[in-house]
Enzyme design. Structure first.
Site, PDB file in Angstrom:
ATOM      1  N   HIS A   1     -19.529   5.712  69.469  1.00  0.00           N
ATOM      2  CA  HIS A   1     -18.777   6.045  68.254  1.00  0.00           C
ATOM      3  C   HIS A   1     -18.491   7.532  68.229  1.00  0.00           C
ATOM      4  O   HIS A   1     -19.323   8.327  68.651  1.00  0.00           O
ATOM      5  CB  HIS A   1     -19.566   5.648  66.993  1.00  0.00           C
TER       6      HIS A   1
ATOM      7  N   ASP B   1     -18.172  -2.655  65.033  1.00  0.00           N
ATOM      8  CA  ASP B   1     -17.163  -3.588  65.524  1.00  0.00           C
ATOM      9  C   ASP B   1     -17.723  -4.606  66.504  1.00  0.00           C
ATOM     10  O   ASP B   1     -17.173  -5.689  66.669  1.00  0.00           O
ATOM     11  CB  ASP B   1     -16.019  -2.826  66.188  1.00  0.00           C
TER      12      ASP B   1
HETATM   13  N1  ACO Z   1     -18.589   2.332  77.730  1.00  0.00           N
HETATM   14  C1  ACO Z   1     -18.935   3.106  78.777  1.00  0.00           C
HETATM   15  N2  ACO Z   1     -19.052   4.453  78.735  1.00  0.00           N
HETATM   16  C2  ACO Z   1     -18.809   5.027  77.554  1.00  0.00           C
HETATM   17  C3  ACO Z   1     -18.439   4.298  76.414  1.00  0.00           C
HETATM   18  C4  ACO Z   1     -18.345   2.891  76.524  1.00  0.00           C
HETATM   19  N3  ACO Z   1     -18.015   2.148  75.464  1.00  0.00           N
HETATM   20  N4  ACO Z   1     -18.247   5.141  75.382  1.00  0.00           N
HETATM   21  C5  ACO Z   1     -18.483   6.370  75.853  1.00  0.00           C
HETATM   22  N5  ACO Z   1     -18.830   6.319  77.174  1.00  0.00           N
HETATM   23  C6  ACO Z   1     -19.244   7.445  78.020  1.00  0.00           C
HETATM   24  C7  ACO Z   1     -18.056   8.303  78.417  1.00  0.00           C
HETATM   25  O1  ACO Z   1     -17.507   7.860  79.641  1.00  0.00           O
HETATM   26  C8  ACO Z   1     -18.690   9.655  78.516  1.00  0.00           C
HETATM   27  O2  ACO Z   1     -19.411   9.706  79.731  1.00  0.00           O
HETATM   28  P1  ACO Z   1     -19.582  11.122  80.520  1.00  0.00           P
HETATM   29  O3  ACO Z   1     -20.322  12.027  79.566  1.00  0.00           O
HETATM   30  O4  ACO Z   1     -20.344  10.777  81.742  1.00  0.00           O
HETATM   31  O5  ACO Z   1     -18.181  11.588  80.794  1.00  0.00           O
HETATM   32  C9  ACO Z   1     -19.729   9.655  77.389  1.00  0.00           C
HETATM   33  O6  ACO Z   1     -20.070   8.275  77.212  1.00  0.00           O
HETATM   34  C10 ACO Z   1     -19.200  10.235  76.066  1.00  0.00           C
HETATM   35  O7  ACO Z   1     -18.014   9.518  75.720  1.00  0.00           O
HETATM   36  P2  ACO Z   1     -16.773  10.117  74.917  1.00  0.00           P
HETATM   37  O8  ACO Z   1     -15.569   9.344  75.261  1.00  0.00           O
HETATM   38  O9  ACO Z   1     -16.751  11.610  75.089  1.00  0.00           O
HETATM   39  O10 ACO Z   1     -17.205   9.819  73.440  1.00  0.00           O
HETATM   40  P3  ACO Z   1     -16.217   9.862  72.218  1.00  0.00           P
HETATM   41  O11 ACO Z   1     -17.043  10.246  71.055  1.00  0.00           O
HETATM   42  O12 ACO Z   1     -15.018  10.682  72.523  1.00  0.00           O
HETATM   43  O13 ACO Z   1     -15.721   8.345  72.106  1.00  0.00           O
HETATM   44  C11 ACO Z   1     -15.475   6.113  71.435  1.00  0.00           C
HETATM   45  C12 ACO Z   1     -16.171   7.460  71.170  1.00  0.00           C
HETATM   46  C13 ACO Z   1     -13.963   6.264  71.480  1.00  0.00           C
HETATM   47  C14 ACO Z   1     -15.827   5.152  70.289  1.00  0.00           C
HETATM   48  C15 ACO Z   1     -16.016   5.553  72.772  1.00  0.00           C
HETATM   49  O14 ACO Z   1     -17.404   5.438  72.719  1.00  0.00           O
HETATM   50  C16 ACO Z   1     -15.355   4.238  73.141  1.00  0.00           C
HETATM   51  O15 ACO Z   1     -14.270   4.221  73.729  1.00  0.00           O
HETATM   52  N6  ACO Z   1     -15.999   3.075  72.776  1.00  0.00           N
HETATM   53  C17 ACO Z   1     -15.412   1.798  73.020  1.00  0.00           C
HETATM   54  C18 ACO Z   1     -14.342   1.475  71.970  1.00  0.00           C
HETATM   55  C19 ACO Z   1     -14.908   1.106  70.600  1.00  0.00           C
HETATM   56  O16 ACO Z   1     -15.870   0.348  70.495  1.00  0.00           O
HETATM   57  N7  ACO Z   1     -14.302   1.637  69.539  1.00  0.00           N
HETATM   58  C20 ACO Z   1     -14.729   1.339  68.157  1.00  0.00           C
HETATM   59  C21 ACO Z   1     -15.342   2.531  67.524  1.00  0.00           C
HETATM   60  S1  ACO Z   1     -15.999   2.068  65.927  1.00  0.00           S
HETATM   61  C22 ACO Z   1     -14.710   2.082  64.837  1.00  0.00           C
HETATM   62  O17 ACO Z   1     -13.675   2.614  65.106  1.00  0.00           O
HETATM   63  C23 ACO Z   1     -14.870   1.393  63.504  1.00  0.00           C
END
Ligand code: ACO
Length: 421
Positions: free
Chosen positions: A306, A363
């Site tokens: 998140h 979600d």
């Molecule tokens: N699966 C695998 N790896 C992940 C995931 C995931 N779901 N989410 C984050 N990571 C990893 C990234 O690759 C990154 O790795 P690194 O540090 O080695 O490069 C690290 O975790 C940090 O991730 P960011 O993308 O920088 O985190 P950010 O805060 O920008 O993204 C987000 C948050 C968009 C929710 C992300 O976790 C994601 O895409 N999740 C899946 C989609 C999702 O479930 N969205 C719903 C959110 S809840 C809502 O909107 C009500």
């Protein structure tokens, strides 16, 4: 003396006051930045920009705190109904018994829509996405209720609010019934607001329908947990559209469109789509765990991680319990849900996910509950909208009451310089 922030530019010092919120959040008040310095700020996605002061929702992503008007969502989910939470968000305090009865009666009286609205619904193809249909029908309500709202009149504003809360579940259930090919129905006013949502969506024409208390309880929690989340994309949309003095229905209709996107409300749909594609590929969860960790693979585990909650999503904790109860009560054995459970178990003890603080978000579990209830995947975001409605209304009202100026950001122009035609 109040604290100031200093900015130096071209050898000159400028001072800007700090604004402080009731939970000690601090921001720099840059209202006079352009007039003092000729500069503007550049902040794509508004990640560092406070667009307003708001008394409605407090969120602390580091500590995993979410409170509506000072009440924790844990407390509200345990002790309140969704309609009490709606009252709280919109009017600022929990309703007394008398206020709640009055509010419910006002909603019941308004739980009708003009029959002609059905012809608008009819003109959509069955394949239309329910969120597009819901946004259009909400906009369509304006034509059937054209009297404009005098924002200075409490009665006017209340009437518009009641109308929307009363009619919105009818519109939402109609989008569902259209997809399912079911006759359109109306509210049963002897039921509670949440029971009615279940009744309007699931009642079949040839059968009695009594929603189980576990289902109603889970829906109640889901709706409460989605009811507000401060200045997210759809809420900011509602506020900015309303800031032009567009009416409540038009502003909410725009909010529905914003919520539709997969980066916002559409994520719950993406979770189930991911689980289904894993199932079709043989159900090997270990393979997808590896894909999620592989930096050369764009695959991400949908429903994990998140942007704001970095330790845990407080909403997910509550809804996981409700999801377990619903699956138990309904005795569901669904391979897709089994894949969800396996992924959750593997991710929670995998160092990659632990180190990056990637926990299941709201979600992940909301999609599981909706699926267990037999709600079609493309309806998930409509369920989110049903929950978010009181938040949108509260934020719209606050913005208008505070007489906020029209939302109109600036830009850094990066196109061609003047050139002759
Ligand atoms: N699966 C695998 N790896 C992940 C995931 C995931 N779901 N989410 C984050 N990571 C990893 C990234 O690759 C990154 O790795 P690194 O540090 O080695 O490069 C690290 O975790 C940090 O991730 P960011 O993308 O920088 O985190 P950010 O805060 O920008 O993204 C987000 C948050 C968009 C929710 C992300 O976790 C994601 O895409 N999740 C899946 C989609 C999702 O479930 N969205 C719903 C959110 S809840 C809502 O909107 C009500």
């Amino acid at each position: 003396m109040s604290e100031k922030v200093k900015l130096s530019y071209k050898g000159k010092d400028f001072e800007f006051p700090l604004v402080e919120g009731s939970e000690n959040e601090k921001g720099i008040d840059i209202k006079s930045l352009r007039s003092q310095t000729g500069l503007i700020t550049y902040d794509p996605g508004y990640k560092n920009t406070g667009s307003c002061k708001s008394d409605i929702t407090f969120l602390d992503g580091e500590e995993g705190i979410l409170r509506y008007r000072g009440y924790s969502i844990e407390d509200l989910c345990e002790k309140a109904s969704f309609i009490e939470v709606a009252f709280l968000l919109i009017f600022g305090d929990m309703p007394s018994k008398k206020e709640l009865n009055y509010f419910n009666n006002e909603i019941r009286k308004d739980s009708l829509v003009d029959e002609d609205l059905k012809s608008i619904l009819k003109s959509f193809p069955k394949s239309a996405h329910p969120m597009g249909v819901l946004s259009s029908l909400t906009s369509g309500l304006i034509a059937f209720n054209p009297s404009s709202v005098d924002i200075e009149s409490e009665d006017d504003v209340r009437e518009a609010i009641i109308m929307l809360i009363a009619k919105f579940p009818i519109l939402a259930s109609w989008t569902h019934r259209k997809v399912k090919g079911l006759p359109l129905n109306y509210a049963n006013t002897s039921l509670s607001y949440v029971q009615n949502i279940a009744h309007m969506m699931f009642k079949l024409p040839h059968q009695d329908y009594e929603p189980s208390s576990v289902v109603v309880n889970a829906l109640n929690k889901l709706l409460i947990l989605h009811a507000d989340h401060e200045q997210n994309c759809s809420t900011s949309t509602v506020r900015i559209v309303g800031s032009s003095h567009a009416g409540l229905f038009a502003s909410v209709s725009a909010g529905i469109s914003a919520l539709w996107g997969p980066l916002h409300g559409g994520a719950n749909q993406a979770v189930i789509e991911m689980l289904e594609s894993i199932k079709h590929d043989g159900g090997d969860t270990k393979k997808y765990m590896e894909k999620a960790k592989d930096k050369n693979d764009p695959f991400r585990l949908m429903g994990f991680g998140h942007r704001v909650y970095k330790n845990f999503d407080p909403r997910a904790r509550i809804i996981k319990k409700a999801a377990d109860e619903v699956l138990d009560e309904l005795g569901i054995d669904d391979p897709v849900l089994n894949i969800a459970k396996a992924l959750e178990k593997e991710a929670l003890c995998d160092p990659y996910f632990i180190e990056r603080k990637l926990y299941p978000n709201v979600d992940f579990y909301s999609g599981i509950i909706y699926r267990a209830l037999g709600i079609p995947t493309e309806m998930f975001t409509v369920m989110f909208a049903l929950g978010r409605l009181p938040g949108w209304i509260a934020q719209w009202s606050e913005m208008r009451k505070n007489n906020e100026p029209i939302g109109r950001p600036r830009q850094i122009y990066s196109g061609s310089n003047h050139r002759p035609v």
